[in-house]
Scaffold this active site. Structure first.
Site, PDB file in Angstrom:
ATOM      1  N   ARG A  39       9.548  22.150  18.322  1.00 13.13           N
ATOM      2  CA  ARG A  39       8.027  22.581  18.302  1.00 13.13           C
ATOM      3  C   ARG A  39       8.089  23.700  19.381  1.00 13.13           C
ATOM      4  O   ARG A  39       7.162  24.506  19.301  1.00 13.13           O
ATOM      5  CB  ARG A  39       7.452  21.211  18.773  1.00 13.13           C
ATOM      6  CG  ARG A  39       5.671  21.119  19.196  1.00 13.13           C
ATOM      7  CD  ARG A  39       4.784  21.280  18.238  1.00 13.13           C
ATOM      8  NE  ARG A  39       4.803  21.072  16.777  1.00 13.13           N
ATOM      9  CZ  ARG A  39       3.946  20.027  16.221  1.00 13.13           C
ATOM     10  NH1 ARG A  39       3.035  19.389  17.075  1.00 13.13           N
ATOM     11  NH2 ARG A  39       4.143  19.848  14.902  1.00 13.13           N
ATOM     12  N   GLU A  52       5.027  10.368  28.315  1.00 12.88           N
ATOM     13  CA  GLU A  52       5.597  11.291  29.204  1.00 12.88           C
ATOM     14  C   GLU A  52       4.683  11.724  30.374  1.00 12.88           C
ATOM     15  O   GLU A  52       5.233  11.942  31.354  1.00 12.88           O
ATOM     16  CB  GLU A  52       6.067  12.595  28.564  1.00 12.88           C
ATOM     17  CG  GLU A  52       7.341  12.493  27.530  1.00 12.88           C
ATOM     18  CD  GLU A  52       6.800  12.055  26.262  1.00 12.88           C
ATOM     19  OE1 GLU A  52       5.737  12.289  26.156  1.00 12.88           O
ATOM     20  OE2 GLU A  52       7.785  11.605  25.398  1.00 12.88           O
ATOM     21  N   HIS A 103      21.787  19.911  32.679  1.00 19.25           N
ATOM     22  CA  HIS A 103      20.891  19.901  31.328  1.00 19.25           C
ATOM     23  C   HIS A 103      20.311  21.207  30.914  1.00 19.25           C
ATOM     24  O   HIS A 103      19.544  21.107  30.055  1.00 19.25           O
ATOM     25  CB  HIS A 103      19.781  18.649  31.503  1.00 19.25           C
ATOM     26  CG  HIS A 103      20.463  17.409  31.832  1.00 19.25           C
ATOM     27  ND1 HIS A 103      20.341  17.198  33.323  1.00 19.25           N
ATOM     28  CD2 HIS A 103      21.377  16.391  31.185  1.00 19.25           C
ATOM     29  CE1 HIS A 103      21.195  15.915  33.576  1.00 19.25           C
ATOM     30  NE2 HIS A 103      21.760  15.575  32.247  1.00 19.25           N
ATOM     31  N   ASP A 114      -2.705   9.670  15.711  1.00 15.67           N
ATOM     32  CA  ASP A 114      -3.165   8.641  14.978  1.00 15.67           C
ATOM     33  C   ASP A 114      -3.772   7.663  16.074  1.00 15.67           C
ATOM     34  O   ASP A 114      -3.800   7.955  17.154  1.00 15.67           O
ATOM     35  CB  ASP A 114      -1.772   7.893  14.735  1.00 15.67           C
ATOM     36  CG  ASP A 114      -0.855   7.571  15.894  1.00 15.67           C
ATOM     37  OD1 ASP A 114      -0.098   8.488  16.287  1.00 15.67           O
ATOM     38  OD2 ASP A 114      -0.789   6.601  16.212  1.00 15.67           O
TER      39      ASP A 114
HETATM   40  O1  LIG Z   1       4.448  14.873  20.574  1.00 16.39           O
HETATM   41  P1  LIG Z   1       5.280  14.640  21.698  1.00 16.39           P
HETATM   42  O2  LIG Z   1       5.055  15.499  22.784  1.00 16.39           O
HETATM   43  O3  LIG Z   1       6.664  14.234  21.589  1.00 16.39           O
HETATM   44  O4  LIG Z   1       4.386  13.193  22.293  1.00 16.39           O
HETATM   45  C1  LIG Z   1       4.523  11.918  21.567  1.00 16.39           C
HETATM   46  O5  LIG Z   1       5.406  11.679  20.600  1.00 16.39           O
HETATM   47  C2  LIG Z   1       6.396  11.025  20.983  1.00 16.39           C
HETATM   48  C3  LIG Z   1       6.519   9.770  20.148  1.00 16.39           C
HETATM   49  O6  LIG Z   1       6.595   9.907  18.950  1.00 16.39           O
HETATM   50  C4  LIG Z   1       6.493  10.835  22.185  1.00 16.39           C
HETATM   51  O7  LIG Z   1       7.017  11.769  22.949  1.00 16.39           O
HETATM   52  C5  LIG Z   1       5.139  10.718  22.719  1.00 16.39           C
HETATM   53  O8  LIG Z   1       4.614  11.115  24.210  1.00 16.39           O
HETATM   54  O1  LIG Z   2       3.613   7.757  21.997  1.00 15.00           O
HETATM   55  C1  LIG Z   2       2.816   7.633  20.994  1.00 15.00           C
HETATM   56  C2  LIG Z   2       2.315   9.045  20.478  1.00 15.00           C
HETATM   57  C3  LIG Z   2       1.770   8.991  19.261  1.00 15.00           C
HETATM   58  N1  LIG Z   2       1.252   7.985  18.768  1.00 15.00           N
HETATM   59  C4  LIG Z   2       1.555   6.868  19.244  1.00 15.00           C
HETATM   60  O2  LIG Z   2       1.204   5.731  18.880  1.00 15.00           O
HETATM   61  N2  LIG Z   2       2.122   6.797  20.594  1.00 15.00           N
END
Ligand SMILES: O=P(O)(O)O[C@H]1O[C@H](CO)[C@@H](O)[C@H]1O
Ligand SMILES: O=c1cc[nH]c(=O)[nH]1
EC number: 2.4.2.1
Length: 237
Positions: A25, A182, A5, A205
């Site tokens: 990002r 994660e 990967h 949020d």
């Molecule tokens: O902004 P990232 O790092 O992607 O993290 C958050 O955003 C994603 C979900 O929209 C998921 O990966 C969550 O962990």
């Molecule tokens: O995993 C996520 C990331 C941002 N906001 C959420 O509600 N969940």
């Protein structure tokens, strides 16, 4: 030596890799914050870069969304590319009433509904925790910069669209600050490999109050988070 990967060559990654979920990002971080950044992998468009920050080598690469994706990249970085430290730089949804949008959260621990760490840990419960030295460096860096951080337990959810909203009530009553997808997988992968990891998150949020951030506010908080993550990366051996 490519892995299934990652197409980078041995030595292409720095000791420390910053990992946002979104590969674009990662590109923005490399272009904005690193000097002499070069692309080192683009397999599946999961972009990775290595450059320097204030003279010290550092890499940045997307992790994708969710514990399975993070687990693949963290495993290959730790075990095949000899990366020593991974710093997740992500977003999260606030859960605790004490958390507001734009807050910076450092995940000291990460609870989860995923079974990956049990699988890694012989069926036993594993306490998925951040590396203390990285966490301390982040807290100190933020204090020096006059930035407020919240340090505590987050919840790494398998599902973004959870069918049972009552799960957030349970999280709240157990002191969970925020939900993301994660950190628990990263901490388990780091422990398994004998390496180090930490996660810093901006609250994009609030899943209980419904509050959200504007694009401009997100950008400012993102800058604060990057400052803390990069300074902490440089502060730790
Ligand atoms: O902004 P990232 O790092 O992607 O993290 C958050 O955003 C994603 C979900 O929209 C998921 O990966 C969550 O962990
Ligand atoms: O995993 C996520 C990331 C941002 N906001 C959420 O509600 N969940």
């Amino acid at each position: 030596m490519a892995t299934p990967h990652i197409s980078a060559s041995p030595g292409d990654f720095a000791d420390t890799v910053l990992m946002p979920g979104d590969p674009l990002r990662a590109k923005v971080i490399a272009e904005t914050y690193l000097e002499d950044a070069r692309e080192v992998t683009a397999t599946r468009n999961m972009l990775g870069y290595t450059g320097t920050y204030k003279g010290q080598p550092v890499s940045v690469m997307g992790s994708g969304m969710g514990i399975p994706s993070m687990s693949i990249y963290a495993f290959e970085l730790f075990n095949e590319y000899r990366v020593e430290k991974i710093i997740r730089v992500g977003t999260c949804g606030g859960v605790s009433p004490d958390v507001e949008v734009r807050d910076l959260i450092i995940a000291m621990g990460a609870s989860t509904d995923s079974s990956v760490n049990r699988t890694r840990f012989g069926g036993c419960d594993f306490a998925a925790i951040a590396d203390y030295g990285l966490l301390e460096a982040m807290v100190n860096t933020a204090k020096t910069a006059g930035l407020k951080t919240r340090v505590g337990n987050v919840f790494s959810s398998e599902l973004f669209y959870h069918p049972k909203p009552e799960i957030f009530t349970m999280m709240k009553s157990h002191g969970i600050l925020a939900v993301e997808m994660e950190a628990a997988g990263l901490y388990g992968a780091a422990a398994e490999a004998g390496k180090r990891a930490v996660s810093i998150l901006t609250v994009s949020d609030h899943v209980v109050t419904g509050a959200s951030t504007s694009a401009e506010e997100r950008q400012n908080t993102f800058h604060d988070m990057m400052q803390v993550a990069l300074e902490a990366a440089n502060a730790v051996d």
